[in-house]
Scaffold this motif. Structure first.
Motif, PDB file in Angstrom:
ATOM      1  N   SER A   1     -20.847 -25.888 -24.777  1.00 55.12           N
ATOM      2  CA  SER A   1     -20.245 -26.834 -23.823  1.00 55.12           C
ATOM      3  C   SER A   1     -21.217 -27.230 -22.716  1.00 55.12           C
ATOM      4  O   SER A   1     -21.229 -28.370 -22.267  1.00 55.12           O
ATOM      5  CB  SER A   1     -18.998 -26.221 -23.196  1.00 55.12           C
ATOM      6  OG  SER A   1     -18.008 -26.039 -24.160  1.00 55.12           O
TER       7      SER A   1
ATOM      8  N   GLY B   1     -22.744 -30.235 -25.340  1.00 51.88           N
ATOM      9  CA  GLY B   1     -21.649 -31.143 -25.033  1.00 51.88           C
ATOM     10  C   GLY B   1     -22.057 -32.409 -24.305  1.00 51.88           C
ATOM     11  O   GLY B   1     -21.685 -33.512 -24.710  1.00 51.88           O
TER      12      GLY B   1
ATOM     13  N   GLU C   1     -15.710 -31.928 -26.910  1.00 53.97           N
ATOM     14  CA  GLU C   1     -14.673 -30.907 -27.059  1.00 53.97           C
ATOM     15  C   GLU C   1     -14.229 -30.790 -28.512  1.00 53.97           C
ATOM     16  O   GLU C   1     -13.942 -29.698 -29.000  1.00 53.97           O
ATOM     17  CB  GLU C   1     -13.481 -31.237 -26.161  1.00 53.97           C
ATOM     18  CG  GLU C   1     -13.832 -31.148 -24.684  1.00 53.97           C
ATOM     19  CD  GLU C   1     -12.786 -31.738 -23.775  1.00 53.97           C
ATOM     20  OE1 GLU C   1     -12.556 -31.136 -22.716  1.00 53.97           O
ATOM     21  OE2 GLU C   1     -12.195 -32.792 -24.116  1.00 53.97           O
TER      22      GLU C   1
END
Length: 133
Positions: free
Chosen positions: A6, A10, A30
């Motif tokens: 993340s 991400g 996500e």
């Protein structure tokens, strides 16, 4: 592992693929994180995120994990029209080039020094090995 995904991967995913939604729902990063959790945790199919992992992953205070239906919808949104190729023997093959996803792979490979033909699995292992060291 998911925290590193993340934090580092991400933002690259969202920058290249763009924002999927602005007010509610899940971003592509996500969706990719939820999908990667399946394989990081030893799952076999996308449905494992909903049937086995969701009760555990939902306990994390900041990570958002989406259902298998959302993962599959997100992947479908990135698909393009199939291109049909006909071989010399007359057999037809359909390919979906997923142009946006291919551009993401080229950017990631260059950013992390991987060869153009490297697979995403090699990217993930090399990336996380370098962050863990």
């Amino acid at each position: 592992m998911r925290d590193l995904f993340s934090r580092y991967v991400g933002p690259v995913i969202d920058k290249v693929l763009g924002l999927r939604c602005t007010s509610y729902g899940y971003q592509y990063s996500e969706i990719a994180g939820s999908l990667s959790s399946v394989y990081f945790c030893g799952g076999d199919c996308v449905e494992d995120v909903t049937s086995h992992l969701m009760p555990h992953l939902s306990l994390h205070p900041t990570l958002r994990t989406c259902s298998s239906d959302t993962i599959l919808r997100g992947i479908l949104e990135l698909a393009t029209v199939n291109t049909t190729y006909t071989s010399d023997t007359g057999k037809s093959y359909d390919f979906n080039t997923a142009t946006k996803l291919n551009s993401l792979g080229r950017i990631d490979a260059k950013a992390f020094g991987l060869e153009k033909c490297s697979r995403i699995k090699a990217f993930v292992f090399k990336f996380f090995a370098s962050k863990a060291a």
